[in-house]
Write an enzyme that holds these catalytic residues in place. Structure first.
Site, mmCIF file in Angstrom:
data_model
loop_
_atom_site.group_PDB
_atom_site.id
_atom_site.type_symbol
_atom_site.label_atom_id
_atom_site.label_comp_id
_atom_site.label_asym_id
_atom_site.label_seq_id
_atom_site.Cartn_x
_atom_site.Cartn_y
_atom_site.Cartn_z
ATOM 1 C CB THR A 1 -1.024 -0.005 1.169
ATOM 2 O OG1 THR A 1 -2.024 0.979 0.910
ATOM 3 C CG2 THR A 1 -0.378 0.249 2.509
ATOM 4 C CB CYS B 1 -4.237 6.174 5.678
ATOM 5 S SG CYS B 1 -5.442 7.078 4.689
ATOM 6 C CG HIS C 1 -4.587 2.421 2.741
ATOM 7 N ND1 HIS C 1 -3.527 2.648 1.905
ATOM 8 C CD2 HIS C 1 -4.919 3.627 3.260
ATOM 9 C CE1 HIS C 1 -3.249 3.945 1.904
ATOM 10 N NE2 HIS C 1 -4.087 4.557 2.729
#
Length: 162
Positions: A24, A30, A47
């Protein structure tokens, strides 16, 4: 099919087996949550975008929130042979990307995401065995499912392995 990089987009989660690398990119506030069962070499990566479904008006993608992504990752991993009591977690992200634009004393979204992720891991009795969190910079994460190693890359700090 095993053996390649599998991209996990924002608000998604994916599970892989031995030989897979779950990837990711663009983690700011995040949080990437990597789960791993070392015995059967099954892993998952989420994620996480927001700390709670209450903060999302439209899209209720289950990978978006720790309260939904973590149990679904576990469920998919168990379906592939993992045992819940062997699963461990590593996390990265939760940066304060625009802290200088927030009023003093404001709780940053990155910190809120980290609190929610840690709470969900505790709720599901998943031990947190590594983390690379906070700061004011972005990260890219790779979970090497074969051995559970998580590689965290940043522009300023280089590469860290958890």
């Amino acid at each position: 099919m095993s053996g390649g990089e599998i991209l996990v987009h924002v608000a998604e989660y994916k599970v892989g087996g031995a030989g897979d690398i779950l990837l990711t990119i663009g983690l700011g506030s995040c949080v990437a949550v990597a789960l791993h069962d070392p015995k059967v070499r099954v892993g998952g990566l989420a994620h996480i975008l927001l700390p709670s479904p209450a903060l999302s008006r439209r899209d209720q993608s289950p990978g978006k929130f720790p309260q939904t992504a973590i149990p679904l990752l576990m469920q998919d991993m168990v379906a592939r042979g993992a045992v819940a009591s062997r699963i461990t977690a590593r996390i990265a992200g939760g940066a304060s990307m625009f802290g200088n634009l927030q009023p003093a004393g404001t709780i940053q979204m990155g910190e809120r995401n980290l609190v929610a992720v840690r709470s969900a891991l505790t709720h599901h009795s998943i031990p947190l065995v590594g983390s690379a969190v906070g700061g004011d910079f972005g990260r890219t994460v790779r979970l090497f499912v074969e051995d559970g190693r998580m590689e965290v890359s940043t522009v300023r700090q280089g590469v860290t392995h958890l």
